[in-house]
Scaffold this motif. Structure first.
Motif, PDB file in Angstrom:
ATOM      1  N   ASN A   1       0.784  -1.232   0.000  1.00 12.84           N
ATOM      2  CA  ASN A   1       0.000   0.000   0.000  1.00 12.84           C
ATOM      3  C   ASN A   1       0.826   1.297   0.000  1.00 12.84           C
ATOM      4  O   ASN A   1       0.757   2.080   0.946  1.00 12.84           O
ATOM      5  CB  ASN A   1      -0.946   0.006   1.196  1.00 12.84           C
TER       6      ASN A   1
ATOM      7  N   HIS B   1      -1.807   5.688   6.567  1.00 15.35           N
ATOM      8  CA  HIS B   1      -1.358   5.275   7.893  1.00 15.35           C
ATOM      9  C   HIS B   1      -0.179   4.311   7.792  1.00 15.35           C
ATOM     10  O   HIS B   1      -0.071   3.562   6.821  1.00 15.35           O
ATOM     11  CB  HIS B   1      -2.481   4.561   8.648  1.00 15.35           C
TER      12      HIS B   1
ATOM     13  N   VAL C   1      -5.295  -7.447   8.921  1.00 13.53           N
ATOM     14  CA  VAL C   1      -5.516  -5.995   8.905  1.00 13.53           C
ATOM     15  C   VAL C   1      -5.821  -5.540   7.478  1.00 13.53           C
ATOM     16  O   VAL C   1      -6.722  -4.735   7.245  1.00 13.53           O
ATOM     17  CB  VAL C   1      -4.307  -5.235   9.500  1.00 13.53           C
ATOM     18  N   GLU C   2      -5.094  -6.071   6.514  1.00 10.58           N
ATOM     19  CA  GLU C   2      -5.330  -5.704   5.114  1.00 10.58           C
ATOM     20  C   GLU C   2      -6.712  -6.160   4.651  1.00 10.58           C
ATOM     21  O   GLU C   2      -7.378  -5.452   3.897  1.00 10.58           O
ATOM     22  CB  GLU C   2      -4.233  -6.294   4.217  1.00 10.58           C
TER      23      GLU C   2
ATOM     24  N   THR D   1      -9.340  -6.410   6.631  1.00 12.24           N
ATOM     25  CA  THR D   1     -10.312  -5.585   7.343  1.00 12.24           C
ATOM     26  C   THR D   1     -10.323  -4.149   6.833  1.00 12.24           C
ATOM     27  O   THR D   1     -11.388  -3.542   6.690  1.00 12.24           O
ATOM     28  CB  THR D   1     -10.001  -5.597   8.860  1.00 12.24           C
ATOM     29  N   TRP D   2      -9.131  -3.590   6.581  1.00 17.68           N
ATOM     30  CA  TRP D   2      -8.981  -2.211   6.096  1.00 17.68           C
ATOM     31  C   TRP D   2      -8.104  -2.205   4.848  1.00 17.68           C
ATOM     32  O   TRP D   2      -6.934  -1.806   4.907  1.00 17.68           O
ATOM     33  CB  TRP D   2      -8.340  -1.324   7.161  1.00 17.68           C
TER      34      TRP D   2
ATOM     35  N   VAL E   1      -5.408   0.823   3.736  1.00 14.23           N
ATOM     36  CA  VAL E   1      -5.310   1.879   4.740  1.00 14.23           C
ATOM     37  C   VAL E   1      -3.900   2.000   5.315  1.00 14.23           C
ATOM     38  O   VAL E   1      -3.441   3.099   5.602  1.00 14.23           O
ATOM     39  CB  VAL E   1      -6.337   1.657   5.873  1.00 14.23           C
TER      40      VAL E   1
ATOM     41  N   ILE F   1      -8.800  -5.574  17.144  1.00  7.93           N
ATOM     42  CA  ILE F   1      -9.463  -4.726  16.141  1.00  7.93           C
ATOM     43  C   ILE F   1     -10.138  -3.534  16.813  1.00  7.93           C
ATOM     44  O   ILE F   1     -10.099  -2.416  16.302  1.00  7.93           O
ATOM     45  CB  ILE F   1     -10.470  -5.550  15.316  1.00  7.93           C
TER      46      ILE F   1
ATOM     47  N   SER G   1      -9.184   0.238  15.927  1.00  5.60           N
ATOM     48  CA  SER G   1     -10.221   1.182  15.481  1.00  5.60           C
ATOM     49  C   SER G   1     -10.223   2.443  16.339  1.00  5.60           C
ATOM     50  O   SER G   1     -10.295   3.562  15.833  1.00  5.60           O
ATOM     51  CB  SER G   1     -11.600   0.535  15.531  1.00  5.60           C
TER      52      SER G   1
ATOM     53  N   CYS H   1      -7.146   4.555  15.570  1.00  4.71           N
ATOM     54  CA  CYS H   1      -7.276   5.211  14.255  1.00  4.71           C
ATOM     55  C   CYS H   1      -8.142   6.465  14.356  1.00  4.71           C
ATOM     56  O   CYS H   1      -7.874   7.466  13.682  1.00  4.71           O
ATOM     57  CB  CYS H   1      -7.869   4.252  13.227  1.00  4.71           C
ATOM     58  N   GLN H   2      -9.136   6.418  15.194  1.00 12.80           N
ATOM     59  CA  GLN H   2     -10.027   7.564  15.349  1.00 12.80           C
ATOM     60  C   GLN H   2      -9.349   8.725  16.065  1.00 12.80           C
ATOM     61  O   GLN H   2      -9.769   9.871  15.915  1.00 12.80           O
ATOM     62  CB  GLN H   2     -11.294   7.157  16.104  1.00 12.80           C
TER      63      GLN H   2
END
Length: 105
Positions: A11, A16, A39-40, A42-43, A46, A95, A99, A102-103
Protein backbone atom coordinates in the motif's frame (compact mmCIF):
# COMPACT_ATOMS: atom_id res chain seq x y z
CA UNK A 1 19.10 -2.98 20.87
CA UNK A 2 20.08 -4.03 17.37
CA UNK A 3 17.43 -4.33 14.68
CA UNK A 4 17.38 -5.38 11.06
CA UNK A 5 16.43 -2.75 8.47
CA UNK A 6 12.72 -2.03 8.41
CA UNK A 7 11.10 -2.53 5.03
CA UNK A 8 7.84 -0.66 4.51
CA UNK A 9 5.60 -2.98 2.57
CA UNK A 10 2.26 -2.93 0.80
CA UNK A 11 0.00 0.00 0.00
CA UNK A 12 2.43 2.74 -1.06
CA UNK A 13 -0.47 5.25 -1.16
CA UNK A 14 -1.82 4.43 2.32
CA UNK A 15 -2.42 7.26 4.81
CA UNK A 16 -1.36 5.28 7.89
CA UNK A 17 1.74 3.35 8.94
CA UNK A 18 1.50 0.30 11.18
CA UNK A 19 4.86 -0.48 12.77
CA UNK A 20 5.33 -4.04 14.01
CA UNK A 21 8.41 -4.50 16.19
CA UNK A 22 9.04 -8.12 17.00
CA UNK A 23 11.53 -10.79 17.92
CA UNK A 24 12.82 -11.88 14.53
CA UNK A 25 12.46 -15.65 14.86
CA UNK A 26 10.32 -17.68 12.47
CA UNK A 27 7.58 -18.31 15.04
CA UNK A 28 7.02 -14.57 15.49
CA UNK A 29 7.19 -13.99 11.73
CA UNK A 30 4.10 -16.18 11.46
CA UNK A 31 2.20 -13.85 13.81
CA UNK A 32 3.36 -10.76 11.93
CA UNK A 33 2.32 -12.23 8.57
CA UNK A 34 -1.08 -13.11 10.00
CA UNK A 35 -1.57 -9.62 11.46
CA UNK A 36 -0.68 -7.98 8.15
CA UNK A 37 -3.05 -10.25 6.22
CA UNK A 38 -5.99 -9.77 8.60
CA UNK A 39 -5.52 -5.99 8.91
CA UNK A 40 -5.33 -5.70 5.11
CA UNK A 41 -8.53 -7.77 4.79
CA UNK A 42 -10.31 -5.58 7.34
CA UNK A 43 -8.98 -2.21 6.10
CA UNK A 44 -7.81 -2.68 2.49
CA UNK A 45 -5.24 -0.09 1.46
CA UNK A 46 -5.31 1.88 4.74
CA UNK A 47 -1.91 0.86 6.16
CA UNK A 48 1.68 0.65 5.10
CA UNK A 49 3.47 -1.95 7.22
CA UNK A 50 6.84 -1.09 8.76
CA UNK A 51 8.43 -4.35 9.97
CA UNK A 52 11.21 -4.14 12.55
CA UNK A 53 12.89 -7.35 13.65
CA UNK A 54 14.88 -7.46 16.87
CA UNK A 55 18.11 -9.40 16.38
CA UNK A 56 18.37 -10.37 20.04
CA UNK A 57 15.96 -12.49 22.08
CA UNK A 58 13.32 -10.01 23.22
CA UNK A 59 9.93 -11.71 23.16
CA UNK A 60 8.49 -8.47 21.80
CA UNK A 61 5.47 -8.04 19.58
CA UNK A 62 4.71 -4.33 19.72
CA UNK A 63 2.36 -2.54 17.32
CA UNK A 64 2.03 1.20 16.83
CA UNK A 65 0.22 3.28 14.24
CA UNK A 66 0.65 6.81 12.95
CA UNK A 67 -0.33 8.97 10.01
CA UNK A 68 2.14 9.04 7.12
CA UNK A 69 2.12 12.85 7.31
CA UNK A 70 2.90 12.83 11.07
CA UNK A 71 5.13 9.81 11.88
CA UNK A 72 6.21 11.26 15.25
CA UNK A 73 2.63 11.00 16.59
CA UNK A 74 2.66 7.26 17.27
CA UNK A 75 -0.11 5.46 19.12
CA UNK A 76 0.47 2.06 20.69
CA UNK A 77 -2.16 -0.48 19.69
CA UNK A 78 -0.63 -3.64 21.11
CA UNK A 79 2.16 -4.72 23.44
CA UNK A 80 2.87 -8.38 24.16
CA UNK A 81 5.38 -7.34 26.81
CA UNK A 82 2.72 -5.27 28.58
CA UNK A 83 0.31 -8.20 28.76
CA UNK A 84 -1.66 -8.06 25.50
CA UNK A 85 -0.43 -11.52 24.44
CA UNK A 86 -0.82 -12.32 20.74
CA UNK A 87 -3.46 -10.45 18.72
CA UNK A 88 -4.89 -13.66 17.30
CA UNK A 89 -5.85 -14.93 20.75
CA UNK A 90 -8.42 -12.12 20.96
CA UNK A 91 -8.66 -10.64 17.49
CA UNK A 92 -11.86 -8.72 18.25
CA UNK A 93 -10.20 -6.85 21.14
CA UNK A 94 -7.20 -6.08 18.90
CA UNK A 95 -9.46 -4.73 16.14
CA UNK A 96 -11.38 -2.65 18.70
CA UNK A 97 -8.11 -1.10 20.00
CA UNK A 98 -6.92 -0.47 16.45
CA UNK A 99 -10.22 1.18 15.48
CA UNK A 100 -10.11 3.37 18.58
CA UNK A 101 -6.51 4.47 17.92
CA UNK A 102 -7.28 5.21 14.26
CA UNK A 103 -10.03 7.56 15.35
CA UNK A 104 -7.63 9.51 17.58
CA UNK A 105 -5.11 10.18 14.81
Amino acid sequence: MSRQPSPVVLNPKADHIMTLTYWGVWSYQRYVDNIQRKVEETWPGVFKFDLRKDKEVTGRLEITICKVKDPADKHQVHSKLNGDGYPETNWIAFIDRLSEKCQTL
